[in-house]
Design a protein around this motif. Structure first.
Motif, PDB file in Angstrom:
ATOM      1  N   ARG A  14      39.351  97.285  11.272  1.00  0.00           N
ATOM      2  CA  ARG A  14      39.490  96.010  11.988  1.00  0.00           C
ATOM      3  C   ARG A  14      40.917  95.485  11.896  1.00  0.00           C
ATOM      4  O   ARG A  14      41.467  94.981  12.875  1.00  0.00           O
ATOM      5  CB  ARG A  14      38.502  95.002  11.391  1.00  0.00           C
ATOM      6  CG  ARG A  14      38.420  93.685  12.124  1.00  0.00           C
ATOM      7  CD  ARG A  14      37.316  92.826  11.533  1.00  0.00           C
ATOM      8  NE  ARG A  14      37.296  91.499  12.116  1.00  0.00           N
ATOM      9  CZ  ARG A  14      36.455  90.538  11.749  1.00  0.00           C
ATOM     10  NH1 ARG A  14      35.550  90.784  10.805  1.00  0.00           N
ATOM     11  NH2 ARG A  14      36.510  89.344  12.313  1.00  0.00           N
ATOM     12  N   THR A  51      43.461  95.462  15.195  1.00  0.00           N
ATOM     13  CA  THR A  51      43.989  94.142  15.547  1.00  0.00           C
ATOM     14  C   THR A  51      45.511  94.162  15.607  1.00  0.00           C
ATOM     15  O   THR A  51      46.119  93.572  16.503  1.00  0.00           O
ATOM     16  CB  THR A  51      43.527  93.083  14.528  1.00  0.00           C
ATOM     17  OG1 THR A  51      42.106  93.040  14.499  1.00  0.00           O
ATOM     18  CG2 THR A  51      44.066  91.706  14.897  1.00  0.00           C
ATOM     19  N   SER A 104      42.653  86.769   6.072  1.00  0.00           N
ATOM     20  CA  SER A 104      42.544  88.001   6.865  1.00  0.00           C
ATOM     21  C   SER A 104      42.130  89.221   6.057  1.00  0.00           C
ATOM     22  O   SER A 104      41.158  89.893   6.404  1.00  0.00           O
ATOM     23  CB  SER A 104      43.886  88.284   7.563  1.00  0.00           C
ATOM     24  OG  SER A 104      44.193  87.272   8.498  1.00  0.00           O
ATOM     25  N   VAL A 119      37.593  90.266   5.772  1.00  0.00           N
ATOM     26  CA  VAL A 119      37.058  91.318   6.647  1.00  0.00           C
ATOM     27  C   VAL A 119      36.248  92.340   5.844  1.00  0.00           C
ATOM     28  O   VAL A 119      35.256  92.888   6.345  1.00  0.00           O
ATOM     29  CB  VAL A 119      38.183  92.026   7.438  1.00  0.00           C
ATOM     30  CG1 VAL A 119      38.862  91.068   8.383  1.00  0.00           C
ATOM     31  CG2 VAL A 119      39.194  92.708   6.526  1.00  0.00           C
ATOM     32  N   VAL A 151      34.091  98.019  16.785  1.00  0.00           N
ATOM     33  CA  VAL A 151      35.213  97.481  16.002  1.00  0.00           C
ATOM     34  C   VAL A 151      36.379  97.106  16.919  1.00  0.00           C
ATOM     35  O   VAL A 151      37.057  96.095  16.692  1.00  0.00           O
ATOM     36  CB  VAL A 151      35.678  98.485  14.937  1.00  0.00           C
ATOM     37  CG1 VAL A 151      36.930  97.973  14.223  1.00  0.00           C
ATOM     38  CG2 VAL A 151      34.577  98.733  13.916  1.00  0.00           C
ATOM     39  N   SER A 193      37.851  93.497  17.032  1.00  0.00           N
ATOM     40  CA  SER A 193      39.254  93.282  16.660  1.00  0.00           C
ATOM     41  C   SER A 193      40.007  92.505  17.728  1.00  0.00           C
ATOM     42  O   SER A 193      40.807  91.615  17.420  1.00  0.00           O
ATOM     43  CB  SER A 193      39.938  94.627  16.409  1.00  0.00           C
ATOM     44  OG  SER A 193      39.300  95.337  15.384  1.00  0.00           O
ATOM     45  N   THR A 206      39.163  88.872  16.119  1.00  0.00           N
ATOM     46  CA  THR A 206      40.275  88.750  15.180  1.00  0.00           C
ATOM     47  C   THR A 206      41.563  88.343  15.879  1.00  0.00           C
ATOM     48  O   THR A 206      42.112  87.270  15.617  1.00  0.00           O
ATOM     49  CB  THR A 206      40.490  90.071  14.414  1.00  0.00           C
ATOM     50  OG1 THR A 206      39.257  90.494  13.826  1.00  0.00           O
ATOM     51  CG2 THR A 206      41.514  89.883  13.310  1.00  0.00           C
TER      52      THR A 206
END
Length: 293
Positions: free
Chosen positions: A41, A45, A76, A80, A219, A223, A227
């Motif tokens: 992730r 991102t 962060s 996760v 994912v 992401s 995210t």
């Protein structure tokens, strides 16, 4: 658009995006372990953020990088992994409900460590919202007796990180561009995340494991929206509102998460609906302005 209206738009968008992220995590851990989901992730991102945000990072002053580091850790890196670990035992709706502890931790740490003044109305609003979340959790537990609720401790730790994160941004990074903050976070954590991902054997297995490939798709979506985009919106929301208002998004997220749970075949009781209304009452009290004389 003035900030009074814009903050509610941001809150609504985040409720939808983050409320949907829990079901995406649940689907991802069907083909990946929690370490792979967390590390992947972060890496995905960063791929989305860096082409747009790296130029913004130059605006961060040297003295501000220590706060960027702490927001990266608290907001962060660790969350996760903690959420992915929790959802190995808890379903998406329950995890989202437990995430409602974030406003409480925002107020506690804001008052203890950051000198943030908190009104009685805000305290009552957070407590009422928390009661609503507990109603949702208890009602959900009646339908999911096989779940290991000790794993809720990992969600609690993540909410502590979120509470610290939002207070740091508000006090020390309020004048920094939101994209710069988020990109700076991932500049710091991308290398350790990539190393962790490599040690899990992900790159050796992904091409020959169909379940991992499907999980990777979840994912990627998580992401990009849950995210990259959401963190930029959230950082901006903190800057134009208050830490308590921004963290109250965790009260509306469970409503979205429950909706996805219903589509996935989960049951919804009357008490869960009641808990949702209590949560909304808590959000209203947290953000209700004091009337002028």
């Amino acid at each position: 658009m003035d900030h009074a209206k814009l903050k509610w738009i941001y809150l609504s968008l985040l409720s939808i995006i983050w409320g949907s992220s829990f079901i995406l995590i649940e689907q991802a851990i069907k083909g990946l372990d929690f370490v792979q989901v967390g590390a992947l992730r972060i890496c995905v991102t960063a791929v989305f953020l860096f082409p747009i945000g790296l130029k913004k990072v130059k605006a961060i002053q040297r003295s501000q990088w220590k706060w960027i580091f702490w927001t990266a850790m608290a907001g962060s890196l660790f969350p996760v992994f903690l959420f992915a670990l929790a959802q190995e035992q808890l379903d998406s709706a329950v995890t989202s409900m437990l995430n409602s502890l974030t406003p409480l931790n925002t107020i506690v740490f804001g008052s203890l460590l950051f000198g943030v003044a908190v009104s009685k109305r805000q305290i009552y609003g957070v407590l009422i919202g928390l009661i609503g979340a507990l109603v949702l959790i208890i009602a959900g537990a009646n339908f999911n007796e096989s779940q290991n609720y000790w794993y809720s401790a990992f969600v609690f730790l993540a909410t502590i990180g979120y509470g610290l994160n939002v207070n740091i941004i508000k006090k020390y990074l309020n004048d920094v561009n939101a994209m710069a903050i988020v990109t700076g976070n991932f500049v710091i954590i991308i290398i350790p995340a990539f190393i962790i991902l490599a040690f899990t054997g992900f790159f050796n297995d992904i091409l020959k494991n169909e379940a991992m490939q499907v999980a990777l798709g979840y994912v990627v979506v998580l992401s990009l929206f849950g995210t990259a985009i959401a963190k930029v919106i959230y950082s901006r929301l903190v800057q134009i509102s208050s830490p308590v208002f921004a963290s109250s998004v965790t009260y509306t997220m469970p409503i979205v998460a429950i909706f996805w749970g219903i589509l996935a075949g989960e049951k919804l009781s009357f008490y869960q609906i009641l808990g949702g209304f209590v949560i909304l009452l808590g959000v209203y009290l947290v953000n209700k302005r004091k009337k002028k004389a």
